[in-house]
Design an enzyme around this catalytic site. Structure first.
Site, short mmCIF file in Angstrom:
data_model
loop_
_atom_site.label_atom_id
_atom_site.label_comp_id
_atom_site.label_asym_id
_atom_site.label_seq_id
_atom_site.Cartn_x
_atom_site.Cartn_y
_atom_site.Cartn_z
N ARG A 1 -7.23 10.21 -0.20
CA ARG A 1 -7.00 10.44 -1.60
C ARG A 1 -8.45 10.88 -2.32
NH1 ARG A 1 -3.75 6.09 -3.34
NH2 ARG A 1 -3.84 4.95 -1.48
N HIS B 1 0.85 -1.18 0.09
CA HIS B 1 -0.03 0.07 0.06
C HIS B 1 0.88 1.19 -0.17
CE1 HIS B 1 -3.12 2.90 0.88
NE2 HIS B 1 -4.09 1.89 0.98
#
Length: 506
Positions: free
Chosen positions: A272, A249
């Site tokens: 995000r 990740h």
């Protein structure tokens, strides 16, 4: 099996969301269950999931006018990395009903929806407060605890380390576990829901065997994630798949006063999704923040660290509980202005101004001409965004953008981020019913759900699909296992099917 062996319960190994979904489903179908977890308390990695749970065609989406459905979701999941359409179909086609199940049966708030990387629609559901993985998992834990307290239909045993399956011929008929220095046995079909191997760092570990190149990385996984289910399954001939596909990740959170910690907290992908930008050491964007996780990580490895995840005021306000929580834990910092951020980064303020202006210009051009631009876009089409377009995965979706003129005085929430071992796509191979298999066919009495299962996500899992995987295949395997205990025509059913789980715990 039930005709020759007393299978009056379903054994669930693992107390995260996959296990709790399976156990609650068993009870909901009129069966009995015992849940075994080797930790001192239930929850597992599921409680750490920060972005939410995907659903396509949910009641929440319909109320918001989001035009999503299972077919669109299946296409996104296959494009995102999944290789087995039959499993992707189960995951995605069950998603709406299973998210609605959580809301209606467990009184959960999943009223907010975000678009994460790789998704063509906003479909990742969360509530207004706290981390969704924690909220969802604890709701199911509390329900099962109440069932165990008020009825004989459920038992929960913690500090119980399952280490061996019990066979009757080729069928799994129980397991052995260690607790307080003694060995105990439980009998019945087994559902493995004990997670992946993202913290299996020993020299003989699955990580060392399949991905030795990742052993140096930090992880978001708890120390319990050592691949127990995979190892026990392999010991009786169960086949595995995709064990080499370990997801790194891009946004593990670096604590400035302990930068080398092996276990790191995860920055939710939703940060995000609401508009957070990823900047390199020079204050410049270098990737599509909403691209696949493996893509963003790959671009980070090509660029100059330290990397920062930056949320302007509008983005932070949309996910303020997360931002304040991270700040309180010392892994995110609040800046009164972009000028203060630039000073702390050691870059000219004008660099941050130019970075945001270029992003803003690309967003406005996309509004006017969504199909224009000179760069290839992800998941398809063309992009106006040069910073990501040059990587071949141009940005197509924008949210909470600001123009460069506002940067100097704009407040920001900012975290230093680094790639981390996060999720194991590989595991025990299974059917669409969650049944484990050998090269010769289905293993009677053995099922798998959640991260212990392989083949659901292929070589890359989309954000929001892990909690969904736990619920969908937890429920699927729970239904299959309890049906197995009932035998033909429900001959061995012990309990009436409750109208509602809530009815059992009044």
């Amino acid at each position: 099996m039930a005709a020759v062996f007393p299978a009056n319960q379903v054994i669930v190994v693992g107390g995260g969301l996959g296990g709790m979904s399976a156990a609650n489903q068993v009870v909901e179908c009129g069966g009995k269950t015992v849940l075994l977890d080797k930790s001192s308390f239930c929850g597992g990695n599921s409680t750490k999931a920060t972005s939410g749970i995907n659903g396509a065609g949910t009641k929440t989406q319909k109320n918001k006018g989001i035009p999503d459905n299972a077919e669109i979701f299946i296409a996104d999941t296959l494009k995102g990395g999944a290789k087995k359409p039959e499993l992707a179909k189960v995951l995605c086609a069950n998603s709406a009903a299973d998210v609605d199940w959580l809301v209606e049966k467990f009184d959960l708030d999943l009223s907010l929806v975000a678009r994460l990387g790789g998704h063509s629609q906003p479909r990742t559901h969360r509530g207004a407060e706290r981390f969704p993985g924690m909220t969802i998992t604890y709701a199911l834990i509390q329900m099962l605890e109440k069932v165990a307290e008020k009825t004989d239909r459920a038992r929960i045993i913690t500090k119980a380390e399952v280490f061996k399956l019990i066979l009757n011929g080729k069928a799994v008929v129980g397991c052995e576990y260690r607790k307080a220095g003694a060995v105990h046995k439980e009998f019945g079909p087994v559902i493995f829901a004990s997670g992946g191997f993202g913290a299996d760092f020993g020299s003989d570990s699955l990580l060392a065997q399949y991905r030795p190149d990742l052993l140096h990385l930090p992880t978001t996984n708890g120390e319990h994630c050592t691949g127990d289910a995979i190892k026990m399954g392999e010991a009786i001939g169960a086949t595995t798949t995709d064990l080499e596909w370990v997801q790194v990740h891009p946004t593990g959170l670096v604590k400035p006063d302990d930068p080398d910690a092996k276990v790191k907290f995860l920055a939710a992908e939703a940060l995000r999704g609401v508009g957070g930008l990823v900047l390199d050491a020079n204050g410049k964007r270098f990737a599509n923040e909403l691209g696949r996780r493996d893509y963003v990580t790959g671009e980070m490895w090509k660029s100059k660290p330290p990397f920062r995840l930056c949320l302007n005021k509008a983005a932070a306000d949309e996910i303020i509980w997360h931002a304040k929580h991270y700040t309180g834990r010392g892994v995110m910092k609040f800046y009164e202005s972009g000028a203060a951020l630039a000073k702390d980064m050691g870059v000219p303020l004008q660099t941050l101004v130019d970075t945001h202006q270029a992003h803003y210009d690309a967003a406005k051009k996309t509004e006017k001409d969504p199909d224009g631009g000179k760069w290839p876009a992800y998941p398809s089409g063309k992009s106006w965004d040069e910073a990501s377009g040059k990587t071949g995965s141009g940005k197509k979706f924008y949210h909470n953008v600001i123009d460069g003129s506002k940067v100097a005085t704009e407040p920001f929430y900012v975290a230093i981020i680094t790639p981390v071992i996060h999720y194991c796509m590989g595991g025990l191979e299974c059917t669409v019913l969650g049944e484990c298999i050998t090269t010769a066919g289905v293993i009677p009495g053995l099922y798998v759900a959640g991260e212990a299962a392989g083949g659901i996500h292929g070589n890359n899992r989309l954000g929001g699909n892990s909690l969904l995987d736990c619920v969908v295949f937890g429920r699927v395997s729970g239904k299959a296992a309890v049906k197995y205990t009932f035998g033909a025509g429900d001959k061995f059913r012990l309990c009436p099917t409750p109208l509602e789980l809530k009815e059992l715990v009044k």
